[in-house]
Scaffold this motif. Structure first.
Motif, PDB file in Angstrom:
ATOM      1  N   HIS A 168       0.816  -1.223   0.000  1.00 27.52           N
ATOM      2  CA  HIS A 168       0.000   0.000   0.000  1.00 27.52           C
ATOM      3  C   HIS A 168       0.847   1.270   0.000  1.00 27.52           C
ATOM      4  O   HIS A 168       0.315   2.367  -0.198  1.00 27.52           O
ATOM      5  CB  HIS A 168      -0.928   0.004   1.215  1.00 27.52           C
ATOM      6  CG  HIS A 168      -0.209  -0.077   2.529  1.00 27.52           C
ATOM      7  ND1 HIS A 168       0.397  -1.226   2.979  1.00 27.52           N
ATOM      8  CD2 HIS A 168       0.011   0.860   3.490  1.00 27.52           C
ATOM      9  CE1 HIS A 168       0.941  -1.004   4.155  1.00 27.52           C
ATOM     10  NE2 HIS A 168       0.727   0.257   4.485  1.00 27.52           N
ATOM     11  N   LYS A 208      -5.048   3.534  -2.806  1.00 27.09           N
ATOM     12  CA  LYS A 208      -4.934   4.267  -1.539  1.00 27.09           C
ATOM     13  C   LYS A 208      -4.788   5.762  -1.793  1.00 27.09           C
ATOM     14  O   LYS A 208      -5.462   6.590  -1.162  1.00 27.09           O
ATOM     15  CB  LYS A 208      -3.733   3.752  -0.745  1.00 27.09           C
ATOM     16  CG  LYS A 208      -3.536   4.440   0.614  1.00 27.09           C
ATOM     17  CD  LYS A 208      -2.126   4.322   1.132  1.00 27.09           C
ATOM     18  CE  LYS A 208      -1.175   5.252   0.403  1.00 27.09           C
ATOM     19  NZ  LYS A 208       0.172   5.278   1.038  1.00 27.09           N
ATOM     20  N   LEU A 219      -8.861  -3.002   0.210  1.00 28.62           N
ATOM     21  CA  LEU A 219      -8.271  -2.434  -0.999  1.00 28.62           C
ATOM     22  C   LEU A 219      -8.179  -3.448  -2.136  1.00 28.62           C
ATOM     23  O   LEU A 219      -8.429  -3.113  -3.298  1.00 28.62           O
ATOM     24  CB  LEU A 219      -6.888  -1.859  -0.686  1.00 28.62           C
ATOM     25  CG  LEU A 219      -6.887  -0.634   0.242  1.00 28.62           C
ATOM     26  CD1 LEU A 219      -5.464  -0.186   0.540  1.00 28.62           C
ATOM     27  CD2 LEU A 219      -7.677   0.517  -0.376  1.00 28.62           C
TER      28      LEU A 219
END
Length: 436
Positions: free
Chosen positions: A98, A109, A306
């Motif tokens: 991330h 993100k 995510l």
């Protein structure tokens, strides 16, 4: 708060979580800095044919640095009767997909950050490097997870010892952040759950959690009660986020239950001709705020997975691809380019092998998948129960079909046969089942 949507047993992949960007908070437990010999050095002494057969195995680091704290392999994979962290999981610690701006997870993100920075300038603190090693209290008690909840079991969670785990949601940091005075924050991080093996499940994935705290001055002039005010603001915020990521889409709200919010909701959007669950959210339980010293406040929280959203936005068909270092995958994505459609490059066929055995009372499918993943790593594409029956003596048999496939190369018959032979041996010895 970690909100569970994808799994019925654990909080779902759409859970609440924490990210970091602006400040450096290290909530890592200060383990010692012990180290072990390098796996890479050991592999260099192998004959070339061994290297070829084992090149899919990533070297396992001996020491990592997370949140400013050095963590040795022996600190995570301890000689403790409660420890159930395997090499395959330790090797993922510290990879932090991330935080890579050119990786689909990092791109997503940053797109969410962009929405909050634009809609709420200078409001939300961001945390995305908090240490994934947390206490049982942080992971469960602080977010009101019941003592008998299935998510606490060794079957579902990776325990370092009886009081320390790899976080299974980013909500593990929520109480600490609230106590430190944060009132608007996003938390992103890698989370860990023992899980099944298929194209949409992986024992390591990434979550983002958002929290916003209100004071009486915010809602008293609105003419509605505090809970209604927070719920209305939450829905407005998240509908805007969905439009930012997916464009103008039809949405619907589903009432649901989570132990840490009340009321609780799930947001679904109509995308690519089907309803897609995007996230879970709700108004934070007052008990959580009271424990953090915020007795006169109300708050909302949301959580999303995510990988779940990135697979849809980038058309990525298999969750294992997120961990690939193959340039044919990594070169397709660029910083700031949300929604670039992935072009498949692997045409390699799967190979199927079946394994049948009589189960015992302690058998769980998660334990089976841990054994398979420990031997085959990411070459294990799917483990599927294809048959089960109970005989007249009351003994139950399960038959599982294991699909082996590399996304980067062709597997040889010898490789697959060796993998399956090792799986059979380990399943019998570690799970105490009787092979058929």
């Amino acid at each position: 708060m970690a909100i569970s949507l994808a799994h019925a047993t654990l909080f779902s992949r759409t859970s609440l979580f924490l990210s970091r960007n602006s400040r450096s908070l290290a909530f890592c437990i200060p383990f010692s800095t012990s180290s072990s010999s390098s796996a890479a050095a050991a592999s260099s002494s192998l004959p070339s044919d061994k290297l070829h057969r084992n090149k899919w195995r990533s070297p396992v680091a001996s020491v990592l640095e997370l949140g400013g704290v050095k963590i040795g392999r022996e600190d995570v994979m301890r000689d403790d009767p409660t420890n159930n962290v395997p090499d395959t999981i330790f090797s993922k610690l510290g990879m932090q997909l991330h935080r890579r701006d050119q990786h689909p997870i990092g791109i997503l993100k940053n797109a969410i950050y962009e929405y909050f920075d634009t809609s709420y300038p200078n409001k939300f603190d961001k945390f995305d490097d908090l240490c994934p090693i947390v206490t049982v209290k942080q992971n469960f008690d602080d977010v009101l997870v019941p003592a008998d909840h299935v998510s606490r079991s060794y079957n579902d969670t990776y325990y370092i010892d009886a009081q320390t785990v790899l976080r299974c949601h980013t909500s593990a940091h929520q109480a600490e952040l609230l106590r430190r005075g944060n009132t608007h924050f996003l938390v992103t991080g890698d989370v860990y759950r023992r899980d099944s093996i298929d194209s949409t499940h992986y024992p390591v994935f990434h979550q983002m959690e958002g929290v916003r705290v209100f004071s009486p001055d915010d809602w008293e002039a609105s003419g509605v009660d505090a809970t209604s005010y927070a719920a209305e603001d939450l829905k407005k915020c998240l509908e805007g986020l969905a439009n930012h990521l997916f464009g103008a889409v039809e949405m619907r709200w589903i009432d649901t239950y989570f132990p840490f919010t009340n009321p609780s909701f799930e947001l679904e959007i109509y995308f690519q001709e089907k309803w897609l669950e995007v996230l879970g959210c709700g108004v934070t339980e007052q008990e959580i705020l009271k424990r953090s010293g915020k007795t006169n406040n109300v708050a909302w929280a949301f959580g999303l997975g995510l990988e779940r959203l990135a697979m849809v936005l980038f058309d990525i068909p298999d969750i294992r691809l997120f961990w690939s270092n193959d340039e044919r995958f990594t070169s397709q994505f660029s910083k700031g380019q949300l929604g670039v459609k992935f072009k498949p490059f692997s045409k390699y066929p799967p190979c199927y092998k079946d394994i049948s055995f009589w189960i015992n009372e302690s058998f769980t499918e998660n334990n089976l998948c841990e054994v398979v993943r420990g031997i085959a790593g990411d070459l294990a594409e799917e483990v599927l129960l294809i048959d089960n029956f109970t005989n007249k003596k009351g003994m139950t048999s399960h038959c599982y079909r294991i699909a082996y496939r590399s996304m980067e190369r062709s597997l040889t018959d010898d490789e697959i046969n060796e993998l399956q032979w090792n799986v059979r041996e380990q399943v019998q010895s570690k799970l105490n089942v009787v092979l058929r």
